[in-house]
Design an enzyme around this catalytic site. Structure first.
Site, PDB file in Angstrom:
ATOM      1  N   ASP A  77      -3.203 -18.231  -7.196  1.00  0.00           N
ATOM      2  CA  ASP A  77      -3.158 -17.464  -8.470  1.00  0.00           C
ATOM      3  C   ASP A  77      -4.034 -16.201  -8.521  1.00  0.00           C
ATOM      4  O   ASP A  77      -4.969 -16.182  -7.723  1.00  0.00           O
ATOM      5  CB  ASP A  77      -3.217 -18.531  -9.610  1.00  0.00           C
ATOM      6  CG  ASP A  77      -3.194 -17.910 -10.949  1.00  0.00           C
ATOM      7  OD1 ASP A  77      -2.230 -16.756 -11.113  1.00  0.00           O
ATOM      8  OD2 ASP A  77      -3.367 -18.274 -12.036  1.00  0.00           O
ATOM      9  N   HIS A  85      -1.790 -24.653 -17.853  1.00  0.00           N
ATOM     10  CA  HIS A  85      -0.589 -24.133 -18.037  1.00  0.00           C
ATOM     11  C   HIS A  85       0.500 -25.104 -17.549  1.00  0.00           C
ATOM     12  O   HIS A  85       1.087 -24.846 -16.395  1.00  0.00           O
ATOM     13  CB  HIS A  85      -0.432 -23.117 -17.064  1.00  0.00           C
ATOM     14  CG  HIS A  85       0.635 -21.938 -17.258  1.00  0.00           C
ATOM     15  ND1 HIS A  85       1.593 -22.096 -18.169  1.00  0.00           N
ATOM     16  CD2 HIS A  85       0.831 -20.932 -16.489  1.00  0.00           C
ATOM     17  CE1 HIS A  85       2.430 -21.070 -18.311  1.00  0.00           C
ATOM     18  NE2 HIS A  85       2.175 -20.443 -17.308  1.00  0.00           N
TER      19      HIS A  85
END
Ligand code: CP
Ligand code: NVA
Length: 299
Positions: free
Chosen positions: A218, A129
């Site tokens: 996360d 990402h």
């Protein structure tokens, strides 16, 4: 200065010097600097997975740059109905000035880049990402400074993997704690080592956060991993960012969002002054605007 790379599939597609310049440009654009180069540009945005930040920040960003962004969800285009990705790529490349794609398989974004005759930006795959990393590094610069130490605590996932490499490129020290069965790809540490980082991952969250200025986590169950929910919840016992784990430290907390409160982070931590998460989210747009003008804008 335009980037040497044609595509942005992971953070180390740019050089450390280009990354530094992108972050400078992002800060300037956040402060109001404009760039006219994308005034008639269109960005195609392919989404195989849901999104709030990536979709809205790219779409708003393109509007701010004077261009246009086109949302292409799985049911909107023939890709979701059997048209091969390489055909979609070749056709989109004939129309748009750039493609941003959020896909499951990282190899698919590489295929897209191979066949589309325009720049391709990775808006998240199962492996990486990099746009998140740009925003994260901008946030670290603005808040704790790049001489910070950041502890990644949680899943060894897409967000963490790009972050570890990007942090190495920016000279940010990183420690990593993941459960043994959910570590990062060892290749990530090799890539970080190319930029001088010596990251020794551990399975002990307390060891990782010792001395850290920022603790980053996360979700434990990423998009597409819903079937693994029960086994992952068991494996991540002890990895939650909560008042106990953070007691005795004044470390800030980062999270790419969306957060699953009560799983990887508690509500009180996310609502506390420790949280840098809203700056991270805002910085997605500024960092990506810098990327868009340098990748799509030509000379
Ligand atoms: N952080 C991030 O990429 O969020 P979205 O899934 O909402 O795009
Ligand atoms: N690791 C998460 C990030 C979401 C932005 C996922 O892949 O679902």
């Amino acid at each position: 200065m335009p980037l040497a790379t044609d595509d942005f599939l992971d953070i180390d597609d740019v050089t450390p010097a280009e990354l530094d310049a992108l972050l400078d440009r992002a800060a300037a654009m956040k402060a109001g600097e404009t760039d006219p180069r994308l005034g008639d540009a269109t960005l195609g945005m392919i989404f195989e997975k849901p999104s709030t930040r990536t979709r809205v920040s790219f779409e708003t960003g393109m509007t701010r740059l004077g261009g246009h962004a086109m949302f292409l969800g799985p049911d909107d285009i023939q890709l979701g109905h059997g048209e091969p990705l390489k055909d979609t790529a070749r056709v989109l490349g004939r129309y748009v000035d750039g493609v941003m794609a959020r896909l499951f398989d990282h190899e698919d974004v590489e295929t897209l880049a191979e066949y589309a005759d325009c720049p391709v930006i990775n808006g998240l795959t199962d492996e990486a990402h990099p746009c998140q990393t740009l925003a994260d590094l901008l946030t670290i610069r603005e808040t704790v400074g790049e001489d910070a130490t950041v502890a990644w605590v949680g899943d060894g996932n897409n967000v963490g993997q790009s972050f570890v490499v990007g942090a190495a490129m920016a000279g940010v020290d990183v420690s990593v704690a993941t459960p043994a069965d959910y570590g990062m790809d060892p290749d990530v540490f090799d890539r970080a080592a190319e930029f001088g980082a010596d990251v020794e991952p551990t399975t002990d969250p307390e060891a990782a956060i010792d001395g850290a200025d920022v603790v980053y986590t996360d979700v434990w169950i990423s998009m597409g991993q819903e079937d693994l929910r029960e086994e992952k919840l068991a494996a991540f016992d002890g990895f939650q960012l909560n008042a106990d784990l953070l007691a005795g430290t004044d470390a800030k907390v980062m999270h790419c969002l969306p957060a699953h409160r009560g799983e990887e982070v508690t509500d009180d931590v996310l609502e506390s002054d420790r949280a840098l998460v809203w700056d991270q989210a805002e910085n997605r747009m500024h960092a990506q605007n810098a990327l868009l003008v340098e990748l799509l804008g030509g000379e």
